[in-house]
Scaffold this active site. Structure first.
Site: not given
Ligand code: PMP
Length: 404
Positions: A200, A197, A120, A362, A223
């Site tokens: 998810q 990270d 991401h 993203c 999430k």
């Molecule tokens: N990493 C991954 C794999 C995500 O899916 C997301 C959120 N779409 C994020 C990081 C960022 O998370 P947050 O917007 O809650 O900071």
């Protein structure tokens, strides 16, 4: 999953465009059960005060709840100590904290870090910004078309200058569950720490940071059935002790005098400047209790059934391509239909009450891998049902008839 679980989520009774809501955008954010909503409301009704500084009763109540939430997260991730759990706004801030604190103080010109092609942007952009400033380089673990990381290629990326590996646990586009234990072990064979990270993963996978032996792991509450604006970063204590603070301000100091460098607090407070999101922490802890009460086993059994069922149903749609078919994956369907723009898919489904996401999610480097600019994505959670999948597939079939 039983109807009683759906009843725990008030929003699932909403009507969207005169249709019952079918919420399939869980990778963007999950919906919240009543007990999480109530815990936040109750905090503001009965316990609200700032934490750590007060001697009065409410401040002590708020402090107790806040620290209990930290302990809840520690137990949930199986961290060795609550000093290793930092409250942050979410996974994005967790990674930015690692970049700003560890990265800025320890990376040198000519150093290298390793990220994966399926990250991401939250685990790409902070490193790119810092790389420009500090002159280190970023190497990339490629993935195979079905959505699995190429571990042989990964092993070859290490050099004597490698300082960090950063890998997503579960891809927000492909649903791939990466073998982070193996990826960690390979990093450690080279003496390199690993940042995972887990944004998810939390809603779908049991996380045990000690069993996986990762050095840093970050999560977002929203999430996983918790509120927005709160998350956590786990960092092994022996590493965290060597990092400078991330932000300066109240709560993170022992002593401040003009003409002297401040004396900072101990762990974990040194990394938590300013008033934290106390209500968020309370809601986060309640979301973890909710997950624990249901249990990952039931969640996974249900979601695996949805994955197998949805995959088969979607593949019956002419001209539909599914992206991501890893052996280990969560119930995420990223897809394109030949001749139909993904935005049109999103709008067509929205008119029928179905919420999916469209675009690059993203993860533009991942899109580049497939030579596409985006997909439509249906991401499922524990409250989704086979009936919802049936209706979703029916709508897509209707669309194919109309558009092609
Ligand atoms: N990493 C991954 C794999 C995500 O899916 C997301 C959120 N779409 C994020 C990081 C960022 O998370 P947050 O917007 O809650 O900071």
């Amino acid at each position: 999953m039983k109807d009683t679980i759906r009843e725990m989520f008030p929003i699932l009774r909403e009507k969207i465009n005169n249709h019952p809501l079918i919420y399939m955008d869980n990778a963007a954010t999950t919906q919240k059960p009543q007990q999480v909503i109530e815990s936040i409301s109750s905090f503001y009704k009965h316990q609200n005060a700032n934490v750590h500084r007060g001697v009065h009763v409410l401040s002590q109540r708020a402090t107790d709840l806040f620290e209990k939430a930290r302990e809840e997260i520690r137990v949930f991730l199986n961290a060795a100590s609550s000093e290793e759990i930092l409250f942050v706004r979410g996974a994005t801030e967790g990674i930015n904290l690692v970049a700003a604190s560890f990265g800025r103080s320890q990376l040198k010109p000519g150093d290298e870090i390793i990220l994966s092609e399926m990250e991401h942007h939250a685990n790409v952009v902070p490193w790119q910004m810092l790389a420009r400033e500090l002159n280190f380089s970023i190497k990339v673990i490629p993935f195979h078309d079905r959505g699995e990381l190429d571990l042989e290629a990964y092993k070859k990326l290490f050099t004597s200058r490698t300082r960090l590996v950063g890998v997503v646990h579960v891809s927000n586009v492909l649903g791939t569950v990466n073998p982070i234990k193996e990826i960690s072990a390979i990093a450690h064979d080279h003496g390199v720490p690993i940042l995972v990270d887990g944004a998810q993963a939390l809603a779908h996978e049991k996380i045990d940071v000690q069993a996986v032996d990762c050095d840093m792991y970050t999560i977002s509450a929203h999430k996983a059935y918790g509120p927005t604006g709160i998350g956590a970063l786990y960092v092994k204590e022996n590493l965290l002790e060597t990092w400078p603070p991330y932000q300066g301000g109240g709560e993170m100091i022992e002593q401040v005098e003009f003409g002297k460098y401040p004396l900072f607090s101990g762990l974990p407070y040194r990394f938590e400047a300013g008033t934290p999101n106390v209500a968020g922490a309370v809601g986060f802890a309640e979301a973890l209790r909710f997950i624990r009460e249901i249990g990952y086993k039931s969640i996974q059994n249900h979601e695996k059934e949805l994955l197998a069922y949805g995959r088969e149903r979607l593949l019956s749609i002419p001209k539909l391509t599914l992206y991501g078919d890893a052996k280990e994956k969560t119930a995420i369907f990223s897809f394109l239909i030949d001749g139909i723009h993904p935005l049109d898919i999103g709008s067509f489904l929205d008119a029928r009450g179905i919420a999916v996401r469209t675009g690059h999610h993203c993860a533009q480097p991942l899109m580049t891998h497939y030579g596409i600019s985006g997909t439509a994505r249906a991401s499922l959670a524990l409250y989704n049902t086979k009936d919802e999948i049936d209706y979703f597939v029916e709508c897509l079939k209707e669309m194919v008839k109309l558009f092609i």
